[in-house]
Design a protein around this motif. Structure first.
Motif, PDB file in Angstrom:
ATOM      1  N   GLU A  72       0.728  -1.251  -0.616  1.00 25.53           N
ATOM      2  CA  GLU A  72       0.260   0.138   0.050  1.00 25.53           C
ATOM      3  C   GLU A  72       0.539   1.381  -0.248  1.00 25.53           C
ATOM      4  N   ARG A  73       0.660   1.961  -0.293  1.00 20.09           N
ATOM      5  CA  ARG A  73       1.733   3.119  -1.237  1.00 20.09           C
ATOM      6  C   ARG A  73       2.707   3.931  -0.205  1.00 20.09           C
ATOM      7  N   THR A  74       1.455   4.172   0.569  1.00 23.03           N
ATOM      8  CA  THR A  74       2.765   4.690   1.221  1.00 23.03           C
ATOM      9  C   THR A  74       2.835   4.323   3.205  1.00 23.03           C
ATOM     10  N   SER A  75       1.946   2.992   3.635  1.00 24.40           N
ATOM     11  CA  SER A  75       1.850   2.533   4.413  1.00 24.40           C
ATOM     12  C   SER A  75       3.148   1.047   4.910  1.00 24.40           C
ATOM     13  N   GLY A  76       3.234   0.717   3.928  1.00 22.41           N
ATOM     14  CA  GLY A  76       4.030  -0.446   3.612  1.00 22.41           C
ATOM     15  C   GLY A  76       3.388  -1.340   2.741  1.00 22.41           C
ATOM     16  N   ARG A  77       3.622  -3.009   3.180  1.00 21.41           N
ATOM     17  CA  ARG A  77       3.316  -4.355   2.796  1.00 21.41           C
ATOM     18  C   ARG A  77       2.892  -5.230   3.884  1.00 21.41           C
ATOM     19  N   TYR A  78       1.506  -6.270   3.121  1.00 18.35           N
ATOM     20  CA  TYR A  78       0.371  -6.284   3.917  1.00 18.35           C
ATOM     21  C   TYR A  78       0.684  -8.026   2.991  1.00 18.35           C
ATOM     22  N   VAL A  79      -0.096  -8.477   3.703  1.00 13.30           N
ATOM     23  CA  VAL A  79       0.075  -9.924   3.751  1.00 13.30           C
ATOM     24  C   VAL A  79      -1.390 -10.146   3.240  1.00 13.30           C
ATOM     25  N   THR A  80      -1.244 -11.236   2.324  1.00 10.08           N
ATOM     26  CA  THR A  80      -3.192 -10.638   1.341  1.00 10.08           C
ATOM     27  C   THR A  80      -3.821 -11.439   2.297  1.00 10.08           C
ATOM     28  N   GLU A  81      -4.963 -11.460   1.584  1.00 12.23           N
ATOM     29  CA  GLU A  81      -6.305 -11.365   2.527  1.00 12.23           C
ATOM     30  C   GLU A  81      -7.061 -12.499   1.530  1.00 12.23           C
ATOM     31  N   ASP A  82      -6.255 -13.153   0.508  1.00  8.04           N
ATOM     32  CA  ASP A  82      -6.462 -14.217  -0.734  1.00  8.04           C
ATOM     33  C   ASP A  82      -7.232 -15.458  -0.083  1.00  8.04           C
ATOM     34  N   ARG A  83      -8.144 -15.505   0.626  1.00 10.91           N
ATOM     35  CA  ARG A  83      -7.701 -16.975   0.821  1.00 10.91           C
ATOM     36  C   ARG A  83      -7.347 -18.796   0.735  1.00 10.91           C
ATOM     37  N   GLU A  84      -7.942 -18.821  -0.791  1.00 18.75           N
ATOM     38  CA  GLU A  84      -7.567 -19.560  -1.275  1.00 18.75           C
ATOM     39  C   GLU A  84      -6.644 -19.590  -1.570  1.00 18.75           C
ATOM     40  N   LYS A  85      -5.250 -18.650  -1.812  1.00 17.99           N
ATOM     41  CA  LYS A  85      -4.449 -18.044  -2.452  1.00 17.99           C
ATOM     42  C   LYS A  85      -2.817 -18.835  -0.947  1.00 17.99           C
ATOM     43  N   LEU A  86      -3.631 -18.143   0.050  1.00 17.97           N
ATOM     44  CA  LEU A  86      -3.099 -19.045   2.070  1.00 17.97           C
ATOM     45  C   LEU A  86      -3.657 -20.372   2.020  1.00 17.97           C
TER      46      LEU A  86
END
Length: 124
Positions: free
Chosen positions: A67-81
């Protein structure tokens, strides 16, 4: 949580593997913000460029997003997880079968041993 690295493989690959395992296990929850590059570099005792490379690979593979100015986040894609957990599980099972096979156990013996182990664990 200390970081240890094998000398035989690139550190960024080892970091990717560990972070994938931690994401799959829920240590880093879906949607959770990841530590900054600098924070993780200090924690792991590595160069920030190494962490940046690991993060970039995880992002490219869809496990993280920026997210442009706030950092990296774990995906919320349940299928990917779910796919990640299944993939890691299959790898661990493969390693188990390989190690037990080197001890001379047949596939049938390994399956029986796994079944007996699971039954014992359920009793606990």
């Amino acid at each position: 949580m200390g970081w240890t690295f094998e000398g035989s493989r690139p550190i960024y690959l080892q970091m990717i593997e560990r972070m994938k395992t931690e994401i799959a296990a829920g240590f880093y929850a879906p949607g959770q913000k990841m530590p900054s590059v600098r924070e993780l570099a200090i924690e792991a005792g590595v160069n920030p460029n190494t962490v940046q490379r690991a993060f970039s690979e995880l992002e490219r593979d869809g496990y993280l997003h920026s997210e442009r100015t706030s950092g990296r986040y774990v995906t919320e894609d349940r299928e990917k997880l779910s796919e990640l957990r299944i993939s890691l599980g299959r790898r661990y099972i493969g390693e188990l079968f390989s190690r037990l096979g080197r001890l001379g156990l047949s596939t049938e013996e390994i399956l029986l041993a796994c079944e007996a182990y699971a039954k014992e664990e359920q009793k606990r």
